[in-house]
Structure formats: structure tokens, C-alpha cells
Design a protein around this motif. Structure first.
Motif, PDB file in Angstrom:
ATOM      1  N   ARG A   1     -12.330   6.889 -36.164  1.00 15.40           N
ATOM      2  CA  ARG A   1     -13.757   6.648 -35.961  1.00 15.40           C
ATOM      3  C   ARG A   1     -13.990   5.370 -35.170  1.00 15.40           C
ATOM      4  O   ARG A   1     -14.841   5.332 -34.264  1.00 15.40           O
ATOM      5  CB  ARG A   1     -14.459   6.571 -37.324  1.00 15.40           C
ATOM      6  CG  ARG A   1     -15.933   6.211 -37.268  1.00 15.40           C
ATOM      7  CD  ARG A   1     -16.725   7.273 -36.519  1.00 15.40           C
ATOM      8  NE  ARG A   1     -18.129   6.902 -36.421  1.00 15.40           N
ATOM      9  CZ  ARG A   1     -19.032   7.606 -35.728  1.00 15.40           C
ATOM     10  NH1 ARG A   1     -18.667   8.700 -35.057  1.00 15.40           N
ATOM     11  NH2 ARG A   1     -20.284   7.221 -35.685  1.00 15.40           N
ATOM     12  N   ARG A   2     -13.254   4.312 -35.444  1.00 12.86           N
ATOM     13  CA  ARG A   2     -13.466   3.031 -34.777  1.00 12.86           C
ATOM     14  C   ARG A   2     -12.994   3.056 -33.326  1.00 12.86           C
ATOM     15  O   ARG A   2     -13.392   2.204 -32.530  1.00 12.86           O
ATOM     16  CB  ARG A   2     -12.724   1.927 -35.532  1.00 12.86           C
ATOM     17  CG  ARG A   2     -13.356   1.615 -36.880  1.00 12.86           C
ATOM     18  CD  ARG A   2     -12.695   0.420 -37.542  1.00 12.86           C
ATOM     19  NE  ARG A   2     -13.388   0.043 -38.759  1.00 12.86           N
ATOM     20  CZ  ARG A   2     -13.017  -0.966 -39.539  1.00 12.86           C
ATOM     21  NH1 ARG A   2     -11.950  -1.693 -39.213  1.00 12.86           N
ATOM     22  NH2 ARG A   2     -13.702  -1.247 -40.626  1.00 12.86           N
ATOM     23  N   ALA A   3     -12.198   4.030 -32.944  1.00 10.69           N
ATOM     24  CA  ALA A   3     -11.751   4.124 -31.557  1.00 10.69           C
ATOM     25  C   ALA A   3     -12.766   4.818 -30.664  1.00 10.69           C
ATOM     26  O   ALA A   3     -12.613   4.804 -29.432  1.00 10.69           O
ATOM     27  CB  ALA A   3     -10.418   4.863 -31.489  1.00 10.69           C
ATOM     28  N   LYS A   4     -13.819   5.382 -31.241  1.00 13.21           N
ATOM     29  CA  LYS A   4     -14.811   6.103 -30.442  1.00 13.21           C
ATOM     30  C   LYS A   4     -15.897   5.157 -29.949  1.00 13.21           C
ATOM     31  O   LYS A   4     -16.087   4.069 -30.462  1.00 13.21           O
ATOM     32  CB  LYS A   4     -15.439   7.212 -31.284  1.00 13.21           C
ATOM     33  CG  LYS A   4     -14.455   8.320 -31.651  1.00 13.21           C
ATOM     34  CD  LYS A   4     -15.167   9.445 -32.387  1.00 13.21           C
ATOM     35  CE  LYS A   4     -14.206  10.589 -32.699  1.00 13.21           C
ATOM     36  NZ  LYS A   4     -14.882  11.711 -33.394  1.00 13.21           N
ATOM     37  N   VAL A   5     -16.620   5.654 -28.907  1.00 19.55           N
ATOM     38  CA  VAL A   5     -17.734   4.884 -28.355  1.00 19.55           C
ATOM     39  C   VAL A   5     -19.001   5.255 -29.112  1.00 19.55           C
ATOM     40  O   VAL A   5     -19.315   6.439 -29.286  1.00 19.55           O
ATOM     41  CB  VAL A   5     -17.899   5.173 -26.852  1.00 19.55           C
ATOM     42  CG1 VAL A   5     -19.113   4.423 -26.303  1.00 19.55           C
ATOM     43  CG2 VAL A   5     -16.634   4.778 -26.093  1.00 19.55           C
ATOM     44  N   HIS A   6     -19.724   4.232 -29.532  1.00 19.28           N
ATOM     45  CA  HIS A   6     -20.953   4.464 -30.308  1.00 19.28           C
ATOM     46  C   HIS A   6     -22.043   5.001 -29.388  1.00 19.28           C
ATOM     47  O   HIS A   6     -22.193   4.562 -28.240  1.00 19.28           O
ATOM     48  CB  HIS A   6     -21.410   3.165 -30.967  1.00 19.28           C
ATOM     49  CG  HIS A   6     -22.379   3.382 -32.101  1.00 19.28           C
ATOM     50  ND1 HIS A   6     -23.737   3.541 -31.898  1.00 19.28           N
ATOM     51  CD2 HIS A   6     -22.181   3.494 -33.450  1.00 19.28           C
ATOM     52  CE1 HIS A   6     -24.344   3.707 -33.073  1.00 19.28           C
ATOM     53  NE2 HIS A   6     -23.418   3.694 -34.028  1.00 19.28           N
ATOM     54  N   GLY A   7     -22.816   5.939 -29.904  1.00 17.65           N
ATOM     55  CA  GLY A   7     -23.832   6.573 -29.069  1.00 17.65           C
ATOM     56  C   GLY A   7     -25.048   5.715 -28.815  1.00 17.65           C
ATOM     57  O   GLY A   7     -25.828   5.995 -27.892  1.00 17.65           O
ATOM     58  N   THR A   8     -25.278   4.643 -29.589  1.00 15.83           N
ATOM     59  CA  THR A   8     -26.477   3.821 -29.416  1.00 15.83           C
ATOM     60  C   THR A   8     -26.223   2.629 -28.507  1.00 15.83           C
ATOM     61  O   THR A   8     -26.902   2.449 -27.492  1.00 15.83           O
ATOM     62  CB  THR A   8     -26.984   3.329 -30.784  1.00 15.83           C
ATOM     63  OG1 THR A   8     -27.289   4.450 -31.609  1.00 15.83           O
ATOM     64  CG2 THR A   8     -28.224   2.461 -30.619  1.00 15.83           C
ATOM     65  N   HIS A   9     -25.253   1.776 -28.829  1.00 11.75           N
ATOM     66  CA  HIS A   9     -25.023   0.586 -28.014  1.00 11.75           C
ATOM     67  C   HIS A   9     -23.955   0.799 -26.955  1.00 11.75           C
ATOM     68  O   HIS A   9     -23.727  -0.076 -26.122  1.00 11.75           O
ATOM     69  CB  HIS A   9     -24.637  -0.609 -28.900  1.00 11.75           C
ATOM     70  CG  HIS A   9     -23.535  -0.324 -29.880  1.00 11.75           C
ATOM     71  ND1 HIS A   9     -22.230  -0.093 -29.501  1.00 11.75           N
ATOM     72  CD2 HIS A   9     -23.557  -0.218 -31.240  1.00 11.75           C
ATOM     73  CE1 HIS A   9     -21.491   0.110 -30.583  1.00 11.75           C
ATOM     74  NE2 HIS A   9     -22.271   0.048 -31.646  1.00 11.75           N
ATOM     75  N   GLY A  10     -23.274   1.952 -26.919  1.00  8.23           N
ATOM     76  CA  GLY A  10     -22.333   2.272 -25.857  1.00  8.23           C
ATOM     77  C   GLY A  10     -21.061   1.457 -25.868  1.00  8.23           C
ATOM     78  O   GLY A  10     -20.400   1.349 -24.824  1.00  8.23           O
TER      79      GLY A  10
END
Length: 271
Positions: free
Chosen positions: A87-96
Motif C-alpha cells: 500500500r505504501r508503494a502506491k501513489v495517493h490519488g489526492t496529493h499525487g
């Protein structure tokens, strides 16, 4: 510098109309003051105010729990621990940004915690008795007699293992703590520090009704020497048994030269 809360009872004392100041729970205010942040309460009927927090629950359900069965809590925790790096390796959809890198930057921005943690306590107000004891939860706890007065109001702060007694106003040094005791188990216990009784009246100067010198000294009698307060009481009782001599009224009439007192005869008697 601030934490967002919904309108839970541990933070908000009661609900108010939109635009009015929200009355906060005193314990929540003390907690925020200890860790130096501002509580930000969401407006009523505003579920999207902290939607990103609520969304994390659904993400865990979809990626860790959905379609799987676990035989123990340890197996469930192991599955969650293995999923967190993914999960922490993914890019967050809000702050990019990558979630793991953003988490490191956020942790660095946090300030250190205070040296002493905040202690959650029960808070009650009680009056001090004349024996410098305070009643709480069917038990008695002592406070220093030289620092309090009878019927003074003090604050009781109780944890599971300790009872702390505080004054409602600080002293000259700014301290409010009067005494700290281990919390009693059960009912009817007296938790007393004998040093706290220093300053209470000892009864050395009070008047008593027994013992030498407690009663007025009786007058001297010719029957014998004094033997103390008991003899005085017996002498007083003996006085009441003395017989008083009696004389007829005719004796006083002869001495004064007057006739005995008689009533005036009625009309029938005179006829």
C-alpha cells in the motif's frame, strides 16, 4: 497544529445550532492543552469532512479481508503486515505522492511529545472534613491539616491505581497538589498519612468533667478532710437530706401581737 473531530460525546458536551460556539468537554480541552494542539470540530451533518479517514476502513476491507478467511487473530495481523508495504508503494490519488515517502515527510514535521504523558482521570469535587479527611468512592483519604480548612472544596483526580487531591487554587509556588494516595480497594477504607494530622487540635486544653481539678473546690467541712470531686458531690447530696424545723403559725402571731388570719363570716353564719 490541529486535529479534526466529529461530534462525539468525549469531545462535544452538547449539540448547538449552526454558527454557534461548540461547547467542548473539559477533559478534551485539557488533553489538547497538554499536547498543544487545537481541536477542530466538524459541522453537523457533514460526513465528508473527514472522508479520507473513513475511506481507509473500506480500503483494508477490500484489499485484506475480502474473499479470505482467517483461523486466528495472529494470521489476520500477519496478512495486514504483509499488505502495508504494498500500500505504501502506491501513489495517493489526492496529493499525487508516493504514500510511503509522504508519510516520512509528515512524521518529520511532527513535534516531539511532552516529557510526561497526559493522565486520564476521574474528576470530582469534595469537601474536607474536620478531621482533614476527604470522602471519595465510599473511602476516606487524608490531606495536610495545615494546608486546608474544614468544609474547603478540593478536587479529586482518580485513576485506577491512584487518588490525587488538588486545591481549587494554586498556592504561592503555583502548586495545587495536596496529597496523593494509592486507590483503596472496596469500601470503608481509611487511607491516612499520619503527617497530615500535624496541626489538628490534640484536646490537651479542653475542659473535662472528671479528674482532679475538674470541678470547683468544695467548702471545708468539719466532718473530715477533702477527698476530691467525688466528696464534693456527696456533700452536695447530703445537704438535701437535712430536715428543716417547723413551727405553727400561732407562734408567729404571738410574737407579732396579731390574730390568726380568718375569713369574714357569711350572711347565713352571722344569722
Amino acid at each position: 497544529m490541529s486535529i479534526v473531530y466529529d461530534r462525539t460525546k468525549t469531545v462535544v458536551r452538547r449539540h448547538v445550532a449552526p454558527g454557534e460556539a461548540v461547547p467542548l468537554h473539559p477533559e478534551a480541552v485539557a488533553f489538547a492543552g497538554h499536547y498543544d494542539f487545537d481541536p477542530d470540530v466538524l459541522a453537523a451533518y457533514r460526513p465528508t469532512g473527514k472522508g479520507r479517514v473513513e475511506r481507509q476502513v473500506l480500503i483494508v476491507r477490500e484489499h485484506v479481508l475480502a474473499g479470505r478467511a482467517f483461523s486466528s487473530v495472529e494470521e489476520l495481523n500477519a496478512a495486514f503486515t504483509a499488505w502495508v508495504p504494498l500500500r505504501r508503494a502506491k501513489v495517493h490519488g489526492t496529493h499525487g505522492e508516493v504514500i510511503g515517502l509522504r508519510a516520512i515527510r509528515d512524521h518529520v514535521a511532527l513535534r516531539p511529545l511532552p516529557p510526561a504523558p497526559y493522565v486520564v482521570t476521574q474528576r470530582h469535587f469534595r469537601h474536607v472534613g474536620k478531621d482533614c479527611l476527604v470522602a471519595f468512592d465510599a473511602n476516606l483519604y487524608s490531606v495536610p491539616a495545615r494546608k486546608v480548612r474544614p468544609r474547603q472544596l478540593v478536587e479529586v483526580r482518580a485513576t485506577k491505581s491512584q487518588v490525587m487531591l488538588h486545591a481549587t487554587a494554586p498556592d504561592r509556588t503555583g502548586e495545587t497538589l495536596l496529597a496523593a494516595h494509592p486507590r483503596a480497594v472496596g469500601r470503608g477504607a481509611r487511607i491516612v498519612d499520619e503527617k497530615h494530622w500535624d496541626g489538628l487540635p490534640t484536646g490537651a486544653g479542653r475542659r473535662v468533667t472528671a479528674g482532679d481539678g475538674s470541678l470547683p473546690r468544695p467548702r471545708r467541712q468539719n466532718t473530715g478532710p477533702e477527698t476530691g470531686p467525688l466528696a464534693a458531690l456527696l456533700n452536695r447530696a447530703a445537704v438535701t437530706q437535712i430536715e428543716v424545723g417547723r413551727r405553727p403559725l400561732s407562734v408567729y402571731d404571738e410574737l407579732t401581737g396579731t390574730r390568726p388570719f380568718t375569713t369574714k363570716p357569711s350572711a347565713k353564719e352571722s344569722s
